[in-house]
Write a protein that holds these residues in place. Sequence first.
Motif, PDB file in Angstrom:
ATOM      1  N   THR A   1       0.815  -1.212   0.000  1.00 27.98           N
ATOM      2  CA  THR A   1       0.000   0.000   0.000  1.00 27.98           C
ATOM      3  C   THR A   1       0.845   1.257   0.000  1.00 27.98           C
ATOM      4  OG1 THR A   1      -0.097   0.087   2.418  1.00 27.98           O
ATOM      5  CG2 THR A   1      -1.790  -1.218   1.287  1.00 27.98           C
ATOM      6  N   VAL A   2       2.188   1.099   0.050  1.00 22.47           N
ATOM      7  CA  VAL A   2       3.048   2.277   0.074  1.00 22.47           C
ATOM      8  C   VAL A   2       3.001   2.969  -1.286  1.00 22.47           C
ATOM      9  CG1 VAL A   2       5.408   3.100   0.296  1.00 22.47           C
ATOM     10  CG2 VAL A   2       4.569   1.315   1.819  1.00 22.47           C
ATOM     11  N   ALA A   3       2.805   4.251  -1.276  1.00 26.80           N
ATOM     12  CA  ALA A   3       2.763   5.000  -2.538  1.00 26.80           C
ATOM     13  C   ALA A   3       4.139   5.005  -3.183  1.00 26.80           C
ATOM     14  CB  ALA A   3       2.305   6.435  -2.264  1.00 26.80           C
ATOM     15  N   VAL A   4       4.128   4.853  -4.506  1.00 28.28           N
ATOM     16  CA  VAL A   4       5.388   4.884  -5.243  1.00 28.28           C
ATOM     17  C   VAL A   4       5.757   6.342  -5.470  1.00 28.28           C
ATOM     18  CG1 VAL A   4       6.539   4.245  -7.369  1.00 28.28           C
ATOM     19  CG2 VAL A   4       4.869   2.693  -6.351  1.00 28.28           C
ATOM     20  N   ALA A   5       6.834   6.763  -4.839  1.00 31.09           N
ATOM     21  CA  ALA A   5       7.262   8.157  -4.951  1.00 31.09           C
ATOM     22  C   ALA A   5       8.772   8.212  -4.818  1.00 31.09           C
ATOM     23  CB  ALA A   5       6.589   9.002  -3.865  1.00 31.09           C
ATOM     24  N   GLY A   6       9.307   9.388  -5.172  1.00 36.91           N
ATOM     25  CA  GLY A   6      10.743   9.565  -5.036  1.00 36.91           C
ATOM     26  C   GLY A   6      11.472   9.158  -6.294  1.00 36.91           C
ATOM     27  N   PRO A   7      12.758   9.419  -6.339  1.00 39.03           N
ATOM     28  CA  PRO A   7      13.555   9.067  -7.510  1.00 39.03           C
ATOM     29  C   PRO A   7      13.672   7.558  -7.669  1.00 39.03           C
ATOM     30  CG  PRO A   7      14.954   9.861  -5.727  1.00 39.03           C
ATOM     31  CD  PRO A   7      13.540  10.107  -5.303  1.00 39.03           C
ATOM     32  N   LEU A   8      13.998   7.135  -8.882  1.00 38.76           N
ATOM     33  CA  LEU A   8      14.062   5.705  -9.201  1.00 38.76           C
ATOM     34  C   LEU A   8      15.007   4.919  -8.289  1.00 38.76           C
ATOM     35  CD1 LEU A   8      13.104   3.448 -11.104  1.00 38.76           C
ATOM     36  CD2 LEU A   8      15.010   4.055 -12.627  1.00 38.76           C
ATOM     37  N   PRO A   9      16.213   5.413  -7.979  1.00 34.23           N
ATOM     38  CA  PRO A   9      17.082   4.621  -7.097  1.00 34.23           C
ATOM     39  C   PRO A   9      16.444   4.333  -5.741  1.00 34.23           C
ATOM     40  CG  PRO A   9      18.356   6.340  -8.173  1.00 34.23           C
ATOM     41  CD  PRO A   9      16.909   6.621  -8.480  1.00 34.23           C
ATOM     42  N   ALA A  10      15.695   5.303  -5.199  1.00 33.49           N
ATOM     43  CA  ALA A  10      15.038   5.090  -3.907  1.00 33.49           C
ATOM     44  C   ALA A  10      13.878   4.102  -4.048  1.00 33.49           C
ATOM     45  CB  ALA A  10      14.547   6.414  -3.339  1.00 33.49           C
ATOM     46  N   ARG A  11      13.113   4.219  -5.148  1.00 34.17           N
ATOM     47  CA  ARG A  11      11.968   3.324  -5.330  1.00 34.17           C
ATOM     48  C   ARG A  11      12.407   1.885  -5.542  1.00 34.17           C
ATOM     49  NH1 ARG A  11      10.598   7.043  -9.408  1.00 34.17           N
ATOM     50  NH2 ARG A  11      10.364   5.364 -10.950  1.00 34.17           N
ATOM     51  N   MET A  12      13.550   1.700  -6.220  1.00 35.75           N
ATOM     52  CA  MET A  12      14.006   0.354  -6.555  1.00 35.75           C
ATOM     53  C   MET A  12      14.938  -0.234  -5.494  1.00 35.75           C
ATOM     54  SD  MET A  12      12.480  -0.525  -9.252  1.00 35.75           S
ATOM     55  CE  MET A  12      13.364  -2.077  -9.404  1.00 35.75           C
ATOM     56  N   ARG A  13      15.036   0.413  -4.366  1.00 32.18           N
ATOM     57  CA  ARG A  13      15.925  -0.093  -3.327  1.00 32.18           C
ATOM     58  C   ARG A  13      15.491  -1.494  -2.893  1.00 32.18           C
ATOM     59  NH1 ARG A  13      19.365   2.832  -0.435  1.00 32.18           N
ATOM     60  NH2 ARG A  13      18.263   4.806  -0.706  1.00 32.18           N
ATOM     61  N   PRO A  14      16.371  -2.483  -2.905  1.00 26.49           N
ATOM     62  CA  PRO A  14      16.011  -3.851  -2.495  1.00 26.49           C
ATOM     63  C   PRO A  14      15.439  -3.884  -1.082  1.00 26.49           C
ATOM     64  CG  PRO A  14      18.135  -3.858  -3.599  1.00 26.49           C
ATOM     65  CD  PRO A  14      17.755  -2.419  -3.402  1.00 26.49           C
ATOM     66  N   ARG A  15      14.489  -4.822  -0.878  1.00 27.51           N
ATOM     67  CA  ARG A  15      13.848  -4.938   0.424  1.00 27.51           C
ATOM     68  C   ARG A  15      14.232  -6.202   1.167  1.00 27.51           C
ATOM     69  NH1 ARG A  15       8.157  -3.843  -2.464  1.00 27.51           N
ATOM     70  NH2 ARG A  15       9.225  -5.281  -3.873  1.00 27.51           N
ATOM     71  N   THR A  16      14.860  -7.139   0.466  1.00 33.21           N
ATOM     72  CA  THR A  16      15.272  -8.390   1.094  1.00 33.21           C
ATOM     73  C   THR A  16      16.701  -8.723   0.654  1.00 33.21           C
ATOM     74  OG1 THR A  16      14.507  -9.785  -0.729  1.00 33.21           O
ATOM     75  CG2 THR A  16      12.899  -9.243   1.017  1.00 33.21           C
ATOM     76  N   LEU A  17      17.323  -9.632   1.357  1.00 39.06           N
ATOM     77  CA  LEU A  17      18.665 -10.063   0.988  1.00 39.06           C
ATOM     78  C   LEU A  17      18.683 -10.643  -0.420  1.00 39.06           C
ATOM     79  CD1 LEU A  17      19.959 -11.739   4.281  1.00 39.06           C
ATOM     80  CD2 LEU A  17      20.810  -9.638   3.234  1.00 39.06           C
ATOM     81  N   GLU A  18      17.604 -11.354  -0.782  1.00 35.83           N
ATOM     82  CA  GLU A  18      17.547 -11.992  -2.099  1.00 35.83           C
ATOM     83  C   GLU A  18      17.497 -10.970  -3.221  1.00 35.83           C
ATOM     84  OE1 GLU A  18      15.790 -12.906   0.570  1.00 35.83           O
ATOM     85  OE2 GLU A  18      17.005 -14.725   0.888  1.00 35.83           O
ATOM     86  N   GLU A  19      16.974  -9.775  -2.959  1.00 39.48           N
ATOM     87  CA  GLU A  19      16.879  -8.752  -4.004  1.00 39.48           C
ATOM     88  C   GLU A  19      18.181  -7.997  -4.210  1.00 39.48           C
ATOM     89  OE1 GLU A  19      13.683  -6.054  -3.368  1.00 39.48           O
ATOM     90  OE2 GLU A  19      12.116  -7.547  -3.638  1.00 39.48           O
ATOM     91  N   ILE A  20      19.101  -8.099  -3.275  1.00 37.86           N
ATOM     92  CA  ILE A  20      20.368  -7.361  -3.394  1.00 37.86           C
ATOM     93  C   ILE A  20      21.210  -7.986  -4.502  1.00 37.86           C
ATOM     94  CG2 ILE A  20      22.534  -6.782  -2.238  1.00 37.86           C
ATOM     95  CD1 ILE A  20      20.992  -6.569   0.365  1.00 37.86           C
ATOM     96  N   VAL A  21      21.711  -7.145  -5.381  1.00 38.59           N
ATOM     97  CA  VAL A  21      22.554  -7.593  -6.494  1.00 38.59           C
ATOM     98  C   VAL A  21      23.994  -7.203  -6.198  1.00 38.59           C
ATOM     99  CG1 VAL A  21      23.018  -7.357  -8.958  1.00 38.59           C
ATOM    100  CG2 VAL A  21      20.655  -7.348  -8.129  1.00 38.59           C
ATOM    101  N   GLY A  22      24.894  -8.148  -6.390  1.00 44.49           N
ATOM    102  CA  GLY A  22      26.302  -7.886  -6.127  1.00 44.49           C
ATOM    103  C   GLY A  22      26.681  -8.196  -4.685  1.00 44.49           C
ATOM    104  N   GLN A  23      27.922  -7.878  -4.330  1.00 39.15           N
ATOM    105  CA  GLN A  23      28.470  -8.103  -2.987  1.00 39.15           C
ATOM    106  C   GLN A  23      28.413  -9.567  -2.572  1.00 39.15           C
ATOM    107  OE1 GLN A  23      29.968  -5.510  -2.317  1.00 39.15           O
ATOM    108  NE2 GLN A  23      28.799  -4.030  -3.520  1.00 39.15           N
ATOM    109  N   GLU A  24      28.602 -10.453  -3.552  1.00 42.74           N
ATOM    110  CA  GLU A  24      28.565 -11.885  -3.247  1.00 42.74           C
ATOM    111  C   GLU A  24      29.635 -12.284  -2.243  1.00 42.74           C
ATOM    112  OE1 GLU A  24      28.506 -10.642  -6.295  1.00 42.74           O
ATOM    113  OE2 GLU A  24      26.614 -11.319  -7.199  1.00 42.74           O
ATOM    114  N   HIS A  25      30.740 -11.541  -2.219  1.00 40.62           N
ATOM    115  CA  HIS A  25      31.806 -11.880  -1.271  1.00 40.62           C
ATOM    116  C   HIS A  25      31.360 -11.685   0.175  1.00 40.62           C
ATOM    117  CE1 HIS A  25      32.066  -7.536  -1.645  1.00 40.62           C
ATOM    118  NE2 HIS A  25      32.900  -7.474  -0.629  1.00 40.62           N
TER     119      HIS A  25
END
Length: 442
Positions: free
Chosen positions: A12-36
């Motif tokens: 129900t959260v409104a989609v607002a703000g710049p794209l980097p903020a909107r696309m910020r991962p919400r779970t560990l599985e969504e994080i891309v990179g930093q595999e080390h």
Amino acid sequence: MNDLFDQEPEETVAVAGPLPARMRPRTLEEIVGQEHLLAPGRLLRRVIESDRFTNLIFYGPPGTGKTTLAEVIAHTTHRRFERTSGVMSNVAQLRTICERARTLRRQIGTVLFVDEIHRFNKSQQDVLLPYVEDGTVTLIGATTHNPGIFINTPLVSRSLVFELHALTAQAIEVLLMRALTDEERGLGKTGAVLEPEASAFLAKLCDGDARRALTALEIAVRSTEPDGEGKRHITPEIMAECVQRRVIAYDKDEDQHYDTISAFIKSIRGSDPDAAVYWLAKMLEGGEDPRFIARRLVISASEDIGNADPRGLTVAVAAMQAVEFVGMPEARINLAQATTYLASAPKSNAAYLALNEAAADVRSGRVQPVPEHLKNVHVRAEGKENAPEYQYPHDFADTAVAQDYLTVPKTYYRPKAAGYEDTIGKRLAWMRAQRHARLTRK
């Protein structure tokens, strides 16, 4: 300052703000990179999933996910999330945040995220110590600077430090496609089509910074008119126009400054003119003071090239003078000439090593007196009438005089068989042999 658990459910959260903020991962599985750090079995992932993590400091370039990771940790471990910044907070605000966390401690734990923690002065960092020490807050600090230098030792010693790496081009492209197809938070409803060449161009140009890449993508999409079918075709030309000139990640008095000049000098020392001129270009494009570069070239000319090519020092000093006389931007050509000359020259640090060894002898207490025949005296002191006379080398055919120049002779300078120093070495070997033979016959 945010509290993750005071927010509405995600759907129900409104989609607002710049794209980097909107696309910020919400779970560990969504994080891309930093595999080390986050691959299954890695320490950071284990302590997050087991909710056993202590205070953390994330260190790495901009746009690599430091803030995202802090938010995901708070969400995964069901803790309040308080966010502040080393740029904006003062001591009073820090105390307020920490005292509120102490009041709520029995109900729920608090993650205190401090962005740009290196910008806190010593007193601000010290304020955090008692709250970190007694567990009132679990600190997560984010910095682009080396924690060992820019963060107080007591805070570092109470934290696990993890270095985040710049994202690979492949990881950036994954994030771009995710943003293009996500209809809830991304650009999925805009009809944007990112050509593969444009995607590769942006992924390469953003230097591993996801925030920069997503910001450029949004500008490109929003500024491109749809065609008759409602598609917004993002070509490499459009992307290049939106990105414009590449911004060099370079700080002129901190980590990037020291790391880049180190790579520059080591490339010269390693006789790699291609690498040396690349690091020179990065420094100049990043706004480095050309006089600083020139000074380091003068040092390198004696430290790393030395007598293997004595002209190196002449070239470096001439470049330094040219920087002052010509000025930028043309002086970059003089710096390039000196850089490539020194990198291509034969190398010897024999003079540098000789000085270090002699200085070590002086510092260790073995200070030799000046021999009588070398002193600057015109009248013989009482008891010194029979001291040997100074022999003027130019009075001898080969200048190899049978006299000592140290009370206790020792060899410091050992020429290397490199460039002109090979010639010097042969001459010195002959001179030393002649002197030794004549002293032995005396």
